[in-house]
Scaffold this active site. Structure first.
Site, PDB file in Angstrom:
ATOM      1  N   VAL A  82       0.856  -1.177   0.000  1.00 40.33           N
ATOM      2  CA  VAL A  82       0.000   0.000   0.000  1.00 40.33           C
ATOM      3  C   VAL A  82       0.893   1.228   0.000  1.00 40.33           C
ATOM      4  O   VAL A  82       1.868   1.298   0.765  1.00 40.33           O
ATOM      5  CB  VAL A  82      -0.929   0.023   1.231  1.00 40.33           C
ATOM      6  CG1 VAL A  82      -1.857   1.236   1.181  1.00 40.33           C
ATOM      7  CG2 VAL A  82      -1.736  -1.267   1.329  1.00 40.33           C
ATOM      8  N   CYS A  83       0.593   2.177  -0.870  1.00 33.62           N
ATOM      9  CA  CYS A  83       1.316   3.456  -0.899  1.00 33.62           C
ATOM     10  C   CYS A  83       2.828   3.201  -1.072  1.00 33.62           C
ATOM     11  O   CYS A  83       3.237   2.414  -1.920  1.00 33.62           O
ATOM     12  CB  CYS A  83       0.986   4.243   0.362  1.00 33.62           C
ATOM     13  SG  CYS A  83       1.416   5.987   0.313  1.00 33.62           S
ATOM     14  N   THR A  84       3.641   3.817  -0.241  1.00 36.42           N
ATOM     15  CA  THR A  84       5.084   3.686  -0.396  1.00 36.42           C
ATOM     16  C   THR A  84       5.637   2.374   0.143  1.00 36.42           C
ATOM     17  O   THR A  84       6.864   2.192   0.164  1.00 36.42           O
ATOM     18  CB  THR A  84       5.819   4.863   0.285  1.00 36.42           C
ATOM     19  OG1 THR A  84       5.393   4.953   1.648  1.00 36.42           O
ATOM     20  CG2 THR A  84       5.518   6.168  -0.431  1.00 36.42           C
TER      21      THR A  84
END
Length: 321
Positions: free
Chosen positions: A105-107
């Site tokens: 998720v995300c970074t």
């Protein structure tokens, strides 16, 4: 079928919603299906509590060395991915390939990249970090637009709430659309966003023009997708020559007029397919495509699916009283 184990990686300065969003989705699968669903577990390097970037404290179930073998390994993002503990990357490099599914998720994608788990794959991350991910790891095909990307057994998602979209897609894959829809309704979120939907609307994806005539044209396109939006027509509205208008529009927005119009029309048609019962022919006319075949080609090019299939998957049923 026994519950699938979802192991969520925790570390200091993790983004709390990257963790709790998907966890709430997976936790809702049991009540939604009446079956075992998922067994969600969390783990940090040494089993110690971690402090999220927003100041919350999360207490893991396990140290990584003692964590159960996961079916799905979920790696969240956050500020802690910028300078991760090398032991965390080493653990991912050796242990993650044993999971049946690897999700970021995300970074969190940055951690997967550092561990070599995205080499030769398509991936995405938060829009603000896509360029850096591509620069630091040229062996990865970074796709900055989609909210999530699936490549084999590895799935990466964009910023924060995109993790909820990806988790819902995984529940749908494992337990069917009805289960995912039940969870989405319980969480009061939409079960509508396909993975290749852009992280931003057409208006947000493009830069806002500096000059007033060009900003007015951008607004006009958004409000009148079914009108004549040729370069000649738009240039006349901006009181510029077609050649000057095309150069200025691309220079100030980052997109050609044609590309901007295409994005606006697809976005408008998507909303009509999701929220109305208008026929495909009617929608194709009202959004400027003229024919359903022209709209079908645009959808296949942009979303990888036909308008009919898009409606089947993402149309919101009308509430009954």
């Amino acid at each position: 079928m026994p519950p699938r184990t979802v192991l969520v990686l925790l570390f200091d300065d993790v983004q709390s919603l990257d963790v709790t969003g998907p966890v709430e989705v997976f936790a809702g699968a049991g009540p939604a299906t009446g079956a075992a669903g998922y067994r969600v577990r969390t783990a940090s390097l040494d089993g110690a509590a971690v402090r999220t970037s927003s100041g919350l404290t999360l207490v893991p179930d396990h140290a990584l060395a003692d964590a159960p073998a996961p079916h799905t390994l979920l790696v969240p993002g956050g500020q802690g991915t910028r300078t991760p503990d090398p032991r965390l990357v080493d653990w991912l490099r050796t242990a993650a390939p044993r999971a049946e599914r690897i999700v970021s998720v995300c970074t969190g994608a940055i951690l997967l990249a550092r561990a070599g788990l995205l080499d030769g794959r398509r991936a995405t991350t938060h829009w603000a970090y896509c360029a850096k991910l591509a620069q630091d790891h040229p062996e990865i095909e970074v796709q900055p637009d989609p909210i999530y990307v699936r490549d084999g057994n590895v799935a990466t998602s964009a910023g924060v709430t995109a993790g909820i979209d990806l988790a819902l897609a995984l529940v749908e894959e494992d337990h069917g659309r009805d289960a995912a829809l039940t969870i989405a309704r319980h969480l009061v979120v939409f079960l509508r966003r396909p993975g290749n939907q852009a992280q931003f609307s057409a208006q947000l994806a493009a830069q806002t023009a500096r000059r007033e005539p060009l900003r007015e044209v951008q607004q006009w396109i958004t409000e009148h997708p079914g009108d004549d939006l040729s370069v000649d027509s738009l240039a006349a509205r901006a009181r510029l020559s077609p050649r000057h208008f095309a150069r200025a529009f691309q220079s100030e927005t980052g997109l050609t007029p044609g590309k901007y119009v295409e994005r606006v029309r697809v976005e408008h048609a998507r909303r009509l397919l999701e929220d109305t019962t208008d026929g495909v022919e009617e929608i194709s006319r009202s959004t400027g495509y003229g024919t359903s075949e022209a709209m079908r080609r645009a959808f296949l090019k942009t979303l990888g699916t036909s308008p009919a299939e898009y409606r089947r998957r993402f149309h919101a049923p009308r509430a009954t009283t």
